[in-house]
Design an enzyme around this catalytic site. Sequence first.
Site, PDB file in Angstrom:
ATOM      1  N   LYS A 120      17.439  18.651  27.531  1.00 54.23           N
ATOM      2  CA  LYS A 120      17.923  18.866  26.163  1.00 54.23           C
ATOM      3  C   LYS A 120      16.944  18.303  25.145  1.00 54.23           C
ATOM      4  CE  LYS A 120      20.887  16.306  24.021  1.00 54.23           C
ATOM      5  NZ  LYS A 120      22.081  15.542  23.597  1.00 54.23           N
ATOM      6  N   ASP A 138      23.994  20.801  23.548  1.00 56.69           N
ATOM      7  CA  ASP A 138      24.669  19.505  23.553  1.00 56.69           C
ATOM      8  C   ASP A 138      26.169  19.741  23.676  1.00 56.69           C
ATOM      9  OD1 ASP A 138      25.420  20.461  21.078  1.00 56.69           O
ATOM     10  OD2 ASP A 138      24.886  18.645  19.981  1.00 56.69           O
TER      11      ASP A 138
END
Length: 214
Positions: A120, A138
């Site tokens: 991420k 997320d």
Amino acid sequence: MNQQKRKAIFARLQAANPTPTTELEYDTHFQLLIAVILSAQATDKSVNLATARFFPEFGTPEGILSLGLKGLTEKIKSIGLYRTKAENVIKTCRILLEQHKGQVPEDRAALEALPGVGRKTANVVLNTAFGHPTIAVDTHIFRVANRTRLAQGKTVLDVERKLEKIVPQEYKLDAHHWLILHGRYVCLARKPKCRQCGINDLCEYKEKSGIVPL
């Protein structure tokens, strides 16, 4: 959800916010990287408050190393998991200086090799710093993608891969910013603000209010 509806969702998100970006505050690619590392399980607001204490004077790899582990820990102790994050940031600064001439690498494998950097974080840096059309999933994006039925998946990676396939190319660069902001301010976890939602009529959430946007 069909592709026509998906395209309409991104068209509306773009119309409402033509130039979205991260809410993290930074001046350089390096500062962005550090801010994203610190943002894991923390709010952008809390990270901005913490980095404001040391970015102006110590916002380089050399500067942070001059603070040392103890000094950096003191600066970021208001953020969750600050001890682990401080250790990772110090290690990352050393690697950047030793292996990348102090520069943030524009390469996923090199980024993910840095302490505290996962998929991420690498996606955020590649997208925001270097303009790659990556999608960093997320908790907000995971929720919005599944709730709206835009891109359903059981894991974060499932949702990322689905979004990579279904987001039209012209929207891909900014897609994760729009979805994060939508999840942060409109499609809230406990009580989504359906009355204020600009994509209410396109959303396929079964429990939504059903009220068209005001």
